[in-house]
Design a protein around this motif. Structure first.
Motif, PDB file in Angstrom:
ATOM      1  N   ILE A  34       3.603  -1.368   3.870  1.00  0.00           N
ATOM      2  CA  ILE A  34       4.077  -2.002   2.640  1.00  0.00           C
ATOM      3  C   ILE A  34       4.267  -3.500   2.857  1.00  0.00           C
ATOM      4  O   ILE A  34       3.908  -4.319   1.993  1.00  0.00           O
ATOM      5  CB  ILE A  34       5.384  -1.343   2.167  1.00  0.00           C
ATOM      6  CG1 ILE A  34       5.106   0.091   1.677  1.00  0.00           C
ATOM      7  CG2 ILE A  34       6.039  -2.164   1.055  1.00  0.00           C
ATOM      8  CD1 ILE A  34       6.346   0.871   1.291  1.00  0.00           C
ATOM      9  N   GLN A  37       1.047  -5.319   2.617  1.00  0.00           N
ATOM     10  CA  GLN A  37       0.591  -5.422   1.234  1.00  0.00           C
ATOM     11  C   GLN A  37       1.426  -6.443   0.453  1.00  0.00           C
ATOM     12  O   GLN A  37       0.903  -7.171  -0.391  1.00  0.00           O
ATOM     13  CB  GLN A  37       0.646  -4.056   0.551  1.00  0.00           C
ATOM     14  CG  GLN A  37       0.199  -4.061  -0.918  1.00  0.00           C
ATOM     15  CD  GLN A  37      -1.212  -4.600  -1.114  1.00  0.00           C
ATOM     16  OE1 GLN A  37      -2.073  -4.484  -0.235  1.00  0.00           O
ATOM     17  NE2 GLN A  37      -1.455  -5.199  -2.268  1.00  0.00           N
ATOM     18  N   LEU A  38       2.723  -6.516   0.739  1.00  0.00           N
ATOM     19  CA  LEU A  38       3.564  -7.523   0.080  1.00  0.00           C
ATOM     20  C   LEU A  38       3.089  -8.929   0.441  1.00  0.00           C
ATOM     21  O   LEU A  38       3.123  -9.842  -0.396  1.00  0.00           O
ATOM     22  CB  LEU A  38       5.023  -7.343   0.484  1.00  0.00           C
ATOM     23  CG  LEU A  38       5.728  -6.083  -0.045  1.00  0.00           C
ATOM     24  CD1 LEU A  38       7.120  -5.959   0.573  1.00  0.00           C
ATOM     25  CD2 LEU A  38       5.830  -6.105  -1.572  1.00  0.00           C
ATOM     26  N   LEU A  41       0.154  -9.573  -1.602  1.00  0.00           N
ATOM     27  CA  LEU A  41       0.607  -9.804  -2.975  1.00  0.00           C
ATOM     28  C   LEU A  41       1.064 -11.248  -3.156  1.00  0.00           C
ATOM     29  O   LEU A  41       0.950 -11.800  -4.246  1.00  0.00           O
ATOM     30  CB  LEU A  41       1.743  -8.837  -3.299  1.00  0.00           C
ATOM     31  CG  LEU A  41       2.399  -8.916  -4.670  1.00  0.00           C
ATOM     32  CD1 LEU A  41       1.412  -8.560  -5.777  1.00  0.00           C
ATOM     33  CD2 LEU A  41       3.608  -7.974  -4.734  1.00  0.00           C
ATOM     34  N   ILE A 235       9.405  -3.591  -5.910  1.00  0.00           N
ATOM     35  CA  ILE A 235       8.211  -3.009  -6.528  1.00  0.00           C
ATOM     36  C   ILE A 235       8.628  -1.769  -7.325  1.00  0.00           C
ATOM     37  O   ILE A 235       9.387  -0.928  -6.844  1.00  0.00           O
ATOM     38  CB  ILE A 235       7.172  -2.621  -5.455  1.00  0.00           C
ATOM     39  CG1 ILE A 235       6.759  -3.850  -4.636  1.00  0.00           C
ATOM     40  CG2 ILE A 235       5.954  -1.968  -6.105  1.00  0.00           C
ATOM     41  CD1 ILE A 235       6.110  -4.964  -5.419  1.00  0.00           C
ATOM     42  N   GLN A 282      -3.046  -8.020  -7.290  1.00  0.00           N
ATOM     43  CA  GLN A 282      -2.589  -7.071  -6.279  1.00  0.00           C
ATOM     44  C   GLN A 282      -1.419  -6.213  -6.775  1.00  0.00           C
ATOM     45  O   GLN A 282      -0.931  -5.347  -6.048  1.00  0.00           O
ATOM     46  CB  GLN A 282      -2.144  -7.828  -5.023  1.00  0.00           C
ATOM     47  CG  GLN A 282      -3.264  -8.538  -4.275  1.00  0.00           C
ATOM     48  CD  GLN A 282      -4.166  -7.575  -3.519  1.00  0.00           C
ATOM     49  OE1 GLN A 282      -3.745  -6.494  -3.115  1.00  0.00           O
ATOM     50  NE2 GLN A 282      -5.414  -7.952  -3.335  1.00  0.00           N
ATOM     51  N   LYS A 285      -2.145  -2.220  -7.214  1.00  0.00           N
ATOM     52  CA  LYS A 285      -2.364  -1.594  -5.906  1.00  0.00           C
ATOM     53  C   LYS A 285      -1.041  -1.467  -5.141  1.00  0.00           C
ATOM     54  O   LYS A 285      -0.762  -0.433  -4.529  1.00  0.00           O
ATOM     55  CB  LYS A 285      -3.369  -2.420  -5.101  1.00  0.00           C
ATOM     56  CG  LYS A 285      -3.591  -1.913  -3.684  1.00  0.00           C
ATOM     57  CD  LYS A 285      -4.607  -2.773  -2.971  1.00  0.00           C
ATOM     58  CE  LYS A 285      -4.709  -2.381  -1.502  1.00  0.00           C
ATOM     59  NZ  LYS A 285      -4.977  -0.957  -1.296  1.00  0.00           N
ATOM     60  N   THR A 286      -0.227  -2.514  -5.205  1.00  0.00           N
ATOM     61  CA  THR A 286       1.061  -2.490  -4.512  1.00  0.00           C
ATOM     62  C   THR A 286       1.982  -1.436  -5.117  1.00  0.00           C
ATOM     63  O   THR A 286       2.679  -0.713  -4.404  1.00  0.00           O
ATOM     64  CB  THR A 286       1.740  -3.872  -4.575  1.00  0.00           C
ATOM     65  OG1 THR A 286       0.804  -4.878  -4.202  1.00  0.00           O
ATOM     66  CG2 THR A 286       2.938  -3.934  -3.650  1.00  0.00           C
TER      67      THR A 286
END
Length: 546
Positions: A34, A37-38, A41, A235, A282, A285-286
């Motif tokens: 995560i 991915q952040l 983002l 999120i 993004q 997806k996140t």
């Protein structure tokens, strides 16, 4: 991080406050996925955890600091109570990060001082000043939060903030800890701080809020209008109780209505420049990643990322959208990363095409992970004619983002029908490598499978949620199963995807049981804090919210 008044800093606390949502507990590898991915983002700050809370939290913060906290990456932050031991643990865990921040806090409202801390205002003032200065001895970027600020006497709040900034706080966070305020009230609190704290120009004003009255996002937007420049959010808005302010809602509100917000940030009203550093493509997806790993499903009517967010059923709406999207859509679905469901791969596609498409979708896999995912892709491709991007996402997430690999499903076989008694046989491989088979009957095939699994994995639990969602349309669609089960007072989630929803149901249940089983194996009592806080630390204190 400088005090730029013309942009909004996005501080993501999904891995800290978001994880406090019942059942959303993540292991270290899942937190790292995560966090990566952040970073993609584009969040400015990642609150990676509460380093002192447990050895697991400490290691998670340290690993994220090491791998994600690069020179061009986000600031990595750890929460710490205004206690030396907490601050020392945070500083140690954050050492590998190029850009690090300690976020320390102490309660300031009279109700918290009387019933939680049992300290006077003078004592809290001294502790805040001393502990901010102590944190400053480890690093330059320090954030201070007066917990329950929204219910704190304004004059005392101004005094605490002034002293914290003088001691070295570079960000002062104003939490609506219990989600009590309304937008106009929250905006007035921020304005009061700007007008009454003499050295406020030396720090960034941040806001943190809970959604108990459904007003968190509205409160934040009003705070921006009054001078707040950092927003602490999660999120999908996950978090304790009713959750936190939702990152995707805040970012898209600031993006879609930037002409409205521009003047409040000193920009020309017609400026098209984004108010945040977030790559909005993004967002979806996140959202999906966090939902899958935490087991927290996104409600269909959730703003921005819900399944119905861009759906139109009314004939009048459909007619308008077909003629011009702007008639009923205020933003393009592609802005958040949604696009037409293009078919890209099939059973004859090779490893290179598979790797290339995954890279285009934002997945960064090791060779081992790629091999596992490719084998699974081939299995699904034999059952489905065409594999969509959504299918690929489900396959990869299911294959590489699993719970601790303790028990493993080897065989699932069911017999059921309108005139038959649902019966299931399962074979599981135990953590010791032994294969155990058992069978059971139930009210339906999934119930029978779960009862059979329970006969093998003898850990009492209560199933509190079961849901199945189709990844794509069609009779051969992959089904995603999410389950949540309770053991004593803790909730554990499991997620799995398969073209056979019975197999997916078995795998999701075993994933949840593996999390439960791993938790039972590693349970450790929190340490006691001595010098700075003679009271015993319990789970509630360590999970306290700002």
């Amino acid at each position: 991080m400088t005090n730029q008044t013309d942009r909004i800093i996005i501080f993501d606390t999904t891995l800290r406050d978001g994880e406090q949502c019942p059942g959303a507990t993540l292991n270290i590898d899942e937190k790292l996925v995560i966090a990566k991915q952040l970073a993609r983002l584009g969040v400015d700050v990642i609150e990676a955890g509460f380093a002192f809370a447990s050895p697991g939290d400490f290691e998670a913060v340290k690993k994220i600091a090491q791998i994600v906290g690069t020179e061009k990456g986000p600031v990595i932050c750890s929460l710490a109570r205004a206690i030396k031991a907490d601050i020392e643990a945070a500083a140690e865990a954050l050492k590998p990060a190029v850009n690090a921040r300690i976020h320390t806090f102490i309660s300031t409202s009279d109700i918290h001082l009387e019933y939680q801390l049992r300290k006077s205002r003078a004592e809290v003032l001294a502790i805040a000043e001393e502990m901010v200065a102590y944190a400053k001895s480890f690093m330059t970027d320090i954030e201070f939060s007066p917990m329950d600020a929204a219910r704190t006497d304004p004059e005392f709040l101004y005094q605490v903030l002034e002293r914290a900034i003088a001691a070295g706080a570079t960000t002062v966070n104003i939490p609506d800890t219990v989600g009590y305020t309304t937008p106009s009230e929250f905006g007035a609190i921020i304005k009061g701080i700007i007008d009454n704290v003499p050295n406020i120009d030396q720090a960034i004003i941040s806001v943190h809020g809970h959604n108990d009255l459904g007003l968190a996002v509205a409160n934040f937007l009003e705070a921006v209008k009054n001078g707040a420049r950092q927003l602490e959010c999660t999120i999908n808005g996950i978090g304790e109780r009713a959750g936190n302010a939702s990152l995707e809602e805040l970012v898209m509100a600031l993006h879609v209505r930037r002409q409205y917000f521009n003047p409040f940030l000193g920009r020309p009203a017609d400026s098209q420049e984004s108010l945040t550093n977030i790559d909005t493509r993004q967002i979806y997806k996140t959202s999906r990643l966090v939902s899958n790993l935490t087991g927290m499903l996104v409600q269909p009517n959730k703003a921005i990322v819900g399944a119905n967010a861009f759906a139109h059923e009314s004939g009048i709406h459909q007619d308008g959208v077909l003629k011009n999207k702007l008639t009923y859509e205020i933003m393009d679905a592609q802005l958040i990363g949604l696009s037409d469901n293009q078919i890209v791969l099939g059973k004859h596609s090779g490893r290179n095409a598979f790797r290339t498409r995954l890279k285009e979708l934002g997945f960064e896999l090791s060779d081992t992970e790629l091999n596992k995912a490719f084998v699974r892709f081939k299995e699904v491709a034999d059952k489905k004619k065409e594999i969509s991007d959504w299918d690929l996402e489900a396959i990869v997430n299911d294959e590489i983002q699993q719970a601790p690999d303790l028990f493993r499903v080897e065989l699932v076989q069911v017999s059921c029908g309108s005139s038959a008694c649902p019966t299931a046989t399962v074979t599981l491989r135990t953590p010791d490598g032994e294969e155990l088979t058992d069978a059971a009957i139930g009210t339906g095939p999934v119930d029978a499978v779960y009862k059979a699994i329970n006969r093998v994995v003898n850990v009492p639990n209560e199933l509190i949620e079961f849901s199945v969602q189709s990844v794509t349309a069609g009779i051969d669609a992959i089904g995603e199963v999410t389950i949540r089960l309770r053991y004593e007072s803790k909730v554990f989630s499991g997620h799995a995807a398969n073209t056979d929803i019975i197999v997916a149901s078995a795998q999701a249940y075993v994933n949840a049981l593996n999390r439960l089983y791993a938790s039972l194996q590693t349970q450790q009592k929190p340490e006691e804090v001595t010098a700075q806080n003679p009271q015993k630390v319990n789970d509630d204190e360590l999970k306290t919210r700002v």
